[in-house]
Enzyme design. Structure first.
Site: not given
Ligand code: 3PG
Length: 209
Positions: A42, A46, A129
């Site tokens: 994914e 950002r 999610k």
């Molecule tokens: C996301 O956008 O899915 C999260 O930032 C991922 O979460 P994590 O960085 O705590 O794994």
């Protein structure tokens, strides 16, 4: 008919969540993830060049590449134009969900409450999610939220690492687990592709039945 995330993931149970500041790293990153046994990724919207990164990673061929952090219908359109095989949002936005369905791309909105799950259900979705999974209370919260929604599958993400992966994946409501620990911006900045490969292989091994 929109394919669902389950079909796109084709059994993959670890979803690397990537924030890639420099598009030049997309190729070696895809190589490292695939070499570690990942079959999906994914790319979060950002960074300014997220579309370019998504395109480059999708061109690798070994990974089903989706877009993450999709906040608006316009971003969903750009993600699909860049080749996203699925779209993930941190929260539930009806317009994003509707646009993705019009575009025929699987959409996985983030939920944190039963109210949002009810919205997802009414929209006809069967995969969401759970975000941010660990700060929300982890597996205990997931199980409590999943109980009234027996057909719903979850992709818990947020604060999960290799040590917590097996317990999430053992829950029948969990389709896959997402996380950024496999490949962080710091790894990319340091050119640590061997470490990305190692962390990915470890996660894939821990996700085996
Ligand atoms: C996301 O956008 O899915 C999260 O930032 C991922 O979460 P994590 O960085 O705590 O794994």
């Amino acid at each position: 008919m929109t394919a669902d995330l389950k079909a796109v993931l084709a059994g993959a149970r670890v979803l690397p969540v990537l924030t890639v500041p420099d598009p030049a790293t997309a190729g070696p990153l895809a190589d490292a993830l695939a070499a570690g046994g990942a079959r999906c990724a994914e790319v979060t919207f950002r960074t300014p060049d997220a579309e370019q990164v998504l395109k480059a990673m999708a061109a690798h061929g070994g990974l089903a590449v989706g877009a993450g952090t999709v906040l608006t219908p316009e971003q969903a359109e750009r993600a699909v134009a860049a080749g996203a095989a699925f779209v993930v949002s941190p929260g539930y936005d009806e317009d994003v969900v509707a646009r993705c369905r019009e575009l025929g791309v699987p959409v996985v909105p983030g939920v944190a409450t039963a109210t949002e799950l009810m919205r997802a259900l009414r929209a006809g979705l069967d995969t969401v999610k759970l975000f941010p999974a660990e700060p929300l209370g982890g597996l205990r919260t997931l199980r409590a939220l999943a109980a009234p929604f027996p057909g719903m599958r979850f992709v818990p993400t947020g604060g999960i690492d290799a040590s917590r992966l097996p317990s999430y994946l053992a829950d029948p409501a969990v389709l896959a687990v997402g996380g950024s620990w496999l490949a962080t911006p710091a790894h990319l900045e340091g050119g640590e592709y061997a470490e990305i490969r190692r962390l990915t292989a470890e996660a894939v091994e821990r996700s085996a039945p």
